[in-house]
Design an enzyme around this catalytic site. Sequence first.
Site: not given
Ligand SMILES: NC(=O)CC[C@H](N)C(=O)O
Length: 443
Positions: A323, A407, A409
Amino acid sequence: MTLRLVQVMKTGRTRITPLSAAFPSSRAPESFLTPSESHHLLRPPTNLHSSIQVFLENPSLHSATARLTVAAWFVVVVCQSSWFVVLEGPPRVASVSRSCSAALRSSSVRRVRQLASSRRLSPARQCSLPASCRPSISVKSPLPALAEGERPWKTSDARLVLEDGSIWKAKSFGATGTQVGEVVFNTSLTGYQEILTDPSYAGQFVLMTNPHIDDVDTRAITRRLREDGSLIEQEWEFNSKVPQETFHVVAYDFGIKQNILRRLASYGCKITVVPSTWPASKTLKMKPDGVLFSNGPGDPSAVPYAVETVRDIIGKVPVFGICMGHQLLGQALGGKTFKMKFGHHGGNHPVRNLRTTHVEISAQNHNYAVDPATLPEGVEVTHINLNDGSCAGLAFPAKRIMSLQYHPEASPGPHDSDYAFREFVYLMRQEKRKKSEPQLSTV
Ligand SMILES: NC(=O)CC[C@H](N)C(=O)O
């Protein structure tokens, strides 16, 4: 227009305060911060957890909000304080969501509290988790037994004021005060606890869209957000066998989720968690088998120091970005990120793995994305989000780099993408074998 919560008032009167005047301090949500302020926000992710701890252990300590007209409950996590607000839909004025109440008494929430107390960030925290690390349910709840229908918190009236001028009555509990933030909706039907404690939501309001939270339609605000511009607890089955081979992973904590550590541990990794500001040189001195760049809140282009760290590490050791980590990798490779209209927040996003052609149903939580057109040659887009064709995964095989915008995980699930941890282990194993092969010298 992107809808934003302009102001939540404790009671009665409402007013829409200009954003800059409403939130001049460095505790403002990232969307309204200058890049250097936002940079601060990323530094201490751990206090997000301690606020949850306070709330759970002393539910009467904080009180805040509400009485409302629409349906949903959401939390905002803004550095020091967590807000829990229950919106109530017409025609009923119910008080607090039953699912919320049940969640608070569940073992999963006790687990959150337990994790909270273990998450004091020291400069480099050794975090070797046992391979079979089921959540402990032996922790005693400090909450007294509750009578049927009784709630372990006080509520008070609150107002949710959106940028379009609409005002929603609500009940809130948790921290008190006025808070400004971006409202994002999450379409997952399960896993509220994991969603509400995900540090990547710092500075945002999470709006659950499950229509059956307290028997009311939770989707009115979501509809508005879309126009203008988030039952059964699932648990992981952990490998019961401890893998023979171990790999040392340094994990950069931009707001890391505990389940990333647990999944890595289940694949035999010994993990050292380091803060986001940990210098690349120190990481390389630790001679890790791999480096993980975690998820985290905020705009990835507002943290140039992190991009520099990533740039100094790639090519020297296998890396995996999740992410925010994926976005930082995209930038470190020369690409650009951009803000999406309302991002992806949910547990049912279809993603195509372009290497295998398989479709994975994935958990997502991001507002920004990497623009693949800006990436240099050699960088492969490995996954795309099938809802909008956006980039969902990258690889640079020559440099042993892999990353996912979503994600793997997945807590809450689904778990289709768990293989990504195996692939990271595979990258580390290949590198380890390469290093241990006798070097051929040319005469
Ligand atoms: N879950 C995250 O790592 C979000 C990554 C980043 N803050 C976004 O909103 O795109």
